[in-house]
Design a protein around this motif. Structure first.
Motif, PDB file in Angstrom:
ATOM      1  N   ARG A  26       0.960  -1.131  -0.192  1.00 61.86           N
ATOM      2  CA  ARG A  26      -0.139   0.068   0.096  1.00 61.86           C
ATOM      3  C   ARG A  26       0.891   1.299  -0.042  1.00 61.86           C
ATOM      4  N   SER A  27       1.937   1.176   0.827  1.00 58.26           N
ATOM      5  CA  SER A  27       2.812   2.379   0.867  1.00 58.26           C
ATOM      6  C   SER A  27       3.524   2.442  -0.500  1.00 58.26           C
ATOM      7  N   VAL A  28       3.952   1.495  -0.915  1.00 55.06           N
ATOM      8  CA  VAL A  28       4.743   1.877  -2.192  1.00 55.06           C
ATOM      9  C   VAL A  28       3.820   2.260  -3.322  1.00 55.06           C
ATOM     10  N   ALA A  29       2.793   1.443  -3.286  1.00 59.37           N
ATOM     11  CA  ALA A  29       1.556   2.077  -4.330  1.00 59.37           C
ATOM     12  C   ALA A  29       1.452   3.477  -4.330  1.00 59.37           C
ATOM     13  N   THR A  32       4.536   5.457  -5.573  1.00 62.60           N
ATOM     14  CA  THR A  32       4.711   5.360  -7.002  1.00 62.60           C
ATOM     15  C   THR A  32       3.388   5.748  -7.687  1.00 62.60           C
ATOM     16  N   ARG A  33       2.395   5.981  -7.261  1.00 67.68           N
ATOM     17  CA  ARG A  33       1.098   5.932  -7.961  1.00 67.68           C
ATOM     18  C   ARG A  33       0.862   4.901  -8.905  1.00 67.68           C
ATOM     19  N   ARG A  34       1.122   3.898  -8.422  1.00 62.24           N
ATOM     20  CA  ARG A  34       0.761   2.625  -9.159  1.00 62.24           C
ATOM     21  C   ARG A  34      -0.306   1.900  -8.544  1.00 62.24           C
ATOM     22  N   PRO A  36      -2.097  -1.003  -6.454  1.00 60.03           N
ATOM     23  CA  PRO A  36      -1.412  -2.014  -5.584  1.00 60.03           C
ATOM     24  C   PRO A  36      -1.470  -3.473  -6.188  1.00 60.03           C
ATOM     25  N   GLU A  37      -2.207  -3.658  -7.024  1.00 63.66           N
ATOM     26  CA  GLU A  37      -2.654  -5.138  -7.658  1.00 63.66           C
ATOM     27  C   GLU A  37      -1.547  -5.352  -8.565  1.00 63.66           C
ATOM     28  N   GLY A  38      -0.729  -4.192  -9.032  1.00 68.22           N
ATOM     29  CA  GLY A  38       0.643  -4.556  -9.748  1.00 68.22           C
ATOM     30  C   GLY A  38       1.887  -4.707  -9.100  1.00 68.22           C
ATOM     31  N   ILE A  39       1.485  -4.712  -7.832  1.00 70.45           N
ATOM     32  CA  ILE A  39       2.954  -4.857  -6.939  1.00 70.45           C
ATOM     33  C   ILE A  39       2.944  -6.178  -6.264  1.00 70.45           C
ATOM     34  N   THR A  40       3.668  -6.834  -6.167  1.00 67.21           N
ATOM     35  CA  THR A  40       3.779  -8.083  -5.585  1.00 67.21           C
ATOM     36  C   THR A  40       4.962  -8.277  -4.626  1.00 67.21           C
ATOM     37  N   GLU A  41       5.184  -9.475  -3.885  1.00 59.08           N
ATOM     38  CA  GLU A  41       6.354  -9.580  -3.002  1.00 59.08           C
ATOM     39  C   GLU A  41       7.669  -9.690  -3.825  1.00 59.08           C
TER      40      GLU A  41
END
Length: 97
Positions: A26-29, A32-34, A36-41
């Protein structure tokens, strides 16, 4: 109720019980304004997100504020910041989870 305020009022034990990976994503999303579904472990900070040292510091400060934790620079190695999963594992260690 303000989400940041709720997190700040949690005890370390409550923070450890939350899904740390979800919070890191959530913080990374947000940063980066991406979506969250596109960010994985497995998402790599430098290769996939083009993070530089400034982005790393910004994310660490955001996580400290959001999760009410403190990163110890003496225990924080470069390996902890390779992927979202490795950073999440380091945060879990800090929280005692």
């Amino acid at each position: 109720m303000d989400g940041a305020k709720v997190l700040a009022e949690e005890t370390p034990e409550q923070a450890a019980g939350r899904d740390v990976t979800r919070e890191v994503i959530r913080s990374v999303a947000a940063m980066t304004r991406r979506p969250p579904e596109g960010i994985t472990e497995g998402t790599r900070f430098h290769q996939d997100l083009d993070f530089d040292s400034t982005n790393v510091l910004e994310l660490l400060m955001r996580l400290e504020a959001d999760l009410d934790i403190e990163f110890d620079p003496d225990t924080f190695g470069a390996g902890a910041f390779e992927t979202v999963g490795s950073l999440s594992a380091h945060v879990r260690q800090i929280c005692g989870a």
